[in-house]
Design an enzyme around this catalytic site. Sequence first.
Site, short mmCIF file in Angstrom:
data_model
loop_
_atom_site.label_atom_id
_atom_site.label_comp_id
_atom_site.label_asym_id
_atom_site.label_seq_id
_atom_site.Cartn_x
_atom_site.Cartn_y
_atom_site.Cartn_z
N LYS A 186 -8.63 7.64 -4.08
CA LYS A 186 -7.78 7.23 -4.33
C LYS A 186 -7.54 9.00 -5.00
CE LYS A 186 -8.02 2.77 -5.18
NZ LYS A 186 -8.62 2.78 -3.63
C1 LIG Z 1 -4.81 -2.59 -5.03
C2 LIG Z 1 -6.01 -2.03 -5.65
N1 LIG Z 1 -6.59 -3.01 -5.24
C3 LIG Z 1 -8.53 -3.24 -5.44
C4 LIG Z 1 -8.75 -2.39 -4.51
C5 LIG Z 1 -10.22 -2.72 -4.51
O1 LIG Z 1 -11.20 -1.34 -5.27
P1 LIG Z 1 -12.46 -0.73 -4.65
O2 LIG Z 1 -12.53 -0.56 -3.23
O3 LIG Z 1 -13.05 0.14 -5.49
O4 LIG Z 1 -13.66 -1.84 -5.07
C6 LIG Z 1 -7.89 -0.91 -4.50
C7 LIG Z 1 -8.57 -0.58 -3.43
O5 LIG Z 1 -8.72 0.36 -2.53
C8 LIG Z 1 -6.95 -1.29 -4.39
O6 LIG Z 1 -6.04 -0.61 -3.46
#
Ligand SMILES: Cc1ncc(COP(=O)(O)O)c(C=O)c1O
Length: 375
Positions: A188
């Site tokens: 990110k």
């Molecule tokens: C659009 C979107 N939603 C939700 C997430 C979920 O985040 P995490 O991987 O921190 O749980 C991500 C992460 O890759 C994402 O790109």
Amino acid sequence: MSLSPTEQAIPLSGVHFDGREEELVLEVLRSGRLSLGPMIDRFERLFAERVGAVRAAAVSSGTAGLHLAVRTAGIGPGDEVITSPFSFVASANCFLYEGATPVFADIDPDTLNLDPAAVEAAVTSRTKAIVAVDIFGYPCELDELYAICDRHGLALIEDACEALGAEYKGRPIGSDGHLAVFAFYPNKQMTTGEGGMVVTKSAAEWNVLKSLSNQGRADSGGWLEHARFGYNYRLSDVAAALGVAQLEKLDVLLAGRNEAADRYARLLADVEGADPLLANDADHTRSWFVYPVRLADGVDRERLIADLGSQGIATSRYLPSIHLQEYMRGRFGFGEGLCPVSEHASRTLLSLPFWTDITPGEQERVVEALAAALG
Ligand SMILES: Cc1ncc(COP(=O)(O)O)c(C=O)c1O
């Protein structure tokens, strides 16, 4: 795979750290306050300030944050939630956890975000909420979605996990006051290793979020008193230290990504068959997360992936449509043709190596290899 000494492998993503992360992590280690300590408060305050939110609640991942946003919005069994099929699975899983039913509305072919007309058409008497995604850091059509929510009495949850630093009509994503969720996985814009943040303008919602993320404890109660059915979705203070260090230099991180994206666009201008994503306009400022290109119809994407892979260049089929994932097909009977625009994007987009510190030389190598494979 054998690469020449000048041809180091180029990964899909990377992180940018300097001495500040070590300094703040050490501060936490030496304090002995590894959880529920002051670094969490510092991270939440700094984050809210940065995105123009009233309040921010740190959580253990973007997925955890989305789940808590769904709980906070009171979504449950029997409710339908309209969302984008062109996203990472967590944006739909978050309300499946609560027994709600997914309704996928198709996306706009240019923005790759929910098409408001398709959302409007998908509303039924059972619709409870919209989970809107800012895919690839491009802001979704917030004002049109607010209007739909107002007309039908729906909640809006924004999955801004890919969009820290983006702006909609000059307003930072996260500043409008509804529940919005950010994520800090290492690919990110900024990272805490694992981690996420939920923002809201509501003090009541923030209290519920903090309680739910901490096993349902209430401020007034003791360690073994639980006012609500909650979770352990806490972020550690060690992770928060990374978050503070990264936030302090967020402008540098975002500027590096903008520069890299601009360079890719220039390099790709002469490449036929691989086009950059939509550029910014007066209402939308993208925050660069990954760098997908649109391949022309008929390009053999698998051959490209294999060809670049043989030269040590990582690429990714970002993103498959959620409704066509095996568990979604099996449970809800979704199939091809439900969301043709999303399905086309899923077949034709290819993500190139992209991170803050990718060098001009690495980008040139990627685009040269891509052009040769396409040619
Ligand atoms: C659009 C979107 N939603 C939700 C997430 C979920 O985040 P995490 O991987 O921190 O749980 C991500 C992460 O890759 C994402 O790109």
